[in-house]
Design a protein around this motif. Structure first.
Motif, short mmCIF file in Angstrom:
data_model
loop_
_atom_site.label_atom_id
_atom_site.label_comp_id
_atom_site.label_asym_id
_atom_site.label_seq_id
_atom_site.Cartn_x
_atom_site.Cartn_y
_atom_site.Cartn_z
N GLU A 201 -19.77 5.57 -2.83
CA GLU A 201 -21.22 5.60 -2.61
C GLU A 201 -21.58 4.99 -1.26
O GLU A 201 -22.46 5.49 -0.55
CB GLU A 201 -21.92 4.85 -3.75
CG GLU A 201 -21.87 5.56 -5.08
CD GLU A 201 -22.45 6.96 -5.01
OE1 GLU A 201 -23.51 7.13 -4.36
OE2 GLU A 201 -21.84 7.89 -5.58
N ALA A 202 -20.91 3.90 -0.89
CA ALA A 202 -21.19 3.26 0.40
C ALA A 202 -20.78 4.16 1.56
O ALA A 202 -21.49 4.24 2.58
CB ALA A 202 -20.47 1.92 0.49
N PHE A 203 -19.65 4.86 1.41
CA PHE A 203 -19.23 5.79 2.46
C PHE A 203 -20.21 6.96 2.57
O PHE A 203 -20.51 7.43 3.67
CB PHE A 203 -17.81 6.30 2.18
CG PHE A 203 -16.73 5.42 2.71
CD1 PHE A 203 -16.51 5.30 4.08
CD2 PHE A 203 -15.93 4.69 1.84
CE1 PHE A 203 -15.51 4.48 4.58
CE2 PHE A 203 -14.92 3.86 2.34
CZ PHE A 203 -14.72 3.75 3.70
N ARG A 204 -20.70 7.43 1.45
CA ARG A 204 -21.68 8.53 1.48
C ARG A 204 -22.93 8.11 2.25
O ARG A 204 -23.56 8.92 2.95
CB ARG A 204 -22.05 8.93 0.05
CG ARG A 204 -21.01 9.79 -0.67
CD ARG A 204 -21.41 9.95 -2.12
NE ARG A 204 -20.56 10.91 -2.83
CZ ARG A 204 -20.50 11.01 -4.15
NH1 ARG A 204 -21.26 10.20 -4.90
NH2 ARG A 204 -19.72 11.89 -4.73
N ARG A 205 -23.33 6.84 2.12
CA ARG A 205 -24.52 6.34 2.82
C ARG A 205 -24.22 6.00 4.28
O ARG A 205 -25.13 5.65 5.02
CB ARG A 205 -25.07 5.09 2.12
CG ARG A 205 -25.48 5.28 0.68
CD ARG A 205 -26.30 4.08 0.18
NE ARG A 205 -25.63 2.79 0.42
CZ ARG A 205 -24.82 2.19 -0.44
NH1 ARG A 205 -24.54 2.79 -1.60
NH2 ARG A 205 -24.28 1.01 -0.17
N ARG A 206 -22.94 6.04 4.64
CA ARG A 206 -22.50 5.62 5.98
C ARG A 206 -22.87 4.16 6.23
O ARG A 206 -23.18 3.76 7.35
CB ARG A 206 -23.14 6.49 7.07
CG ARG A 206 -22.82 7.97 6.97
CD ARG A 206 -21.45 8.26 7.50
NE ARG A 206 -21.16 9.70 7.48
CZ ARG A 206 -20.08 10.25 8.03
NH1 ARG A 206 -19.21 9.48 8.66
NH2 ARG A 206 -19.86 11.53 7.96
N ASP A 207 -22.79 3.37 5.16
CA ASP A 207 -23.14 1.95 5.24
C ASP A 207 -21.87 1.17 5.55
O ASP A 207 -21.13 0.74 4.65
CB ASP A 207 -23.76 1.49 3.92
CG ASP A 207 -24.36 0.09 4.01
OD1 ASP A 207 -23.95 -0.68 4.90
OD2 ASP A 207 -25.24 -0.21 3.18
N ALA A 208 -21.58 1.00 6.83
CA ALA A 208 -20.33 0.37 7.26
C ALA A 208 -20.20 -1.06 6.76
O ALA A 208 -19.12 -1.48 6.32
CB ALA A 208 -20.23 0.42 8.79
#
Length: 228
Positions: A201-208
């Motif tokens: 989910e974090a990768f999908r949001r591009r939330d590094a």
């Protein structure tokens, strides 16, 4: 055409290969003394020069240790030998698990942060596929579940688009695979599914920043299971 004339394989190389195979199969244990040069010369029916060359090659690979006046002894290799590409993962000690998991705590969080910034859409889709396979095989095929787990982390290394990082992940995964029977029985599938879902989910949001935080927590939680 780039074809070149073939060369005869040296006697020492043939001897080296046979001895190496015996070592990797556990014919001699760590610390055990190998037959003397004289005895090996008699067994292989070659000169002691060829035997000495073969032993020197094995010593250079970290497989044996030659002590002047005392003979050659089987050396216990460690993870540093694997980093040099000379020792298969099946030949490592249990200490390698501690070393590689300690390294993961320092390494995987920053890599996840970088990967979130550089991942392609195709790679994110591949991550989703791996995660779904992890879920579906958690109770039906533990070996496939483990393979998906390794591939998930390897994909993160590839998403950073840095050949050095990819190479380190390959070494890390080799050690983890060699110790997996211990890892899998200790942590079970639920922990991996939980954290890999959060990472996806974090990768999908591009939330590094979130990717780094989740990965740090993931590897720390795994570490605490083994080394509380």
């Amino acid at each position: 055409m780039d074809l070149k004339p073939v060369r005869r394989v040296r006697l020492s190389a043939q001897i080296e290969e046979q001895l190496k195979q015996q070592l990797l199969e556990g014919r001699w244990k760590a610390g055990e003394r190998l037959p003397s040069e004289h005895e090996l010369s008699r067994i292989f029916q070659v000169s002691r020069v060829s035997i000495r060359q073969a032993l020197q090659a094995l010593s250079a690979q970290g497989l044996i240790e030659t002590r002047s006046g005392d003979g050659s002894f089987v050396k216990q290799p460690d993870i540093r030998d694997l980093m040099q590409g000379s020792i298969p993962d099946i030949y490592l000690t249990e200490d390698s698990l501690r070393w590689v998991m300690e390294f993961r705590r320092l390494f995987e969080g920053p890599v996840a942060e970088l990967a979130a910034q550089r991942a392609t859409e195709e790679q994110l889709q591949q991550m989703d596929v791996l995660y779904q396979r992890m879920i579906h095989t958690a109770t039906t095929d533990i070996q496939e579940h483990c393979n998906c787990d390794f591939e998930f982390h390897m994909l993160i290394g590839c998403m950073a688009h840095n050949p050095m990082i990819e190479g380190v992940y390959r070494v890390q995964n080799s050690v983890m695979r060699s110790c997996w029977s211990n890892i899998g029985s200790t942590k079970g599938p639920e922990l991996g599914i939980h954290y890999h879902g959060l990472l996806l989910e974090a990768f999908r949001r591009r939330d590094a920043a979130a990717c780094r935080q989740i990965m740090d927590e993931h590897v720390l939680t795994t570490w605490n299971l083994f080394f509380p």
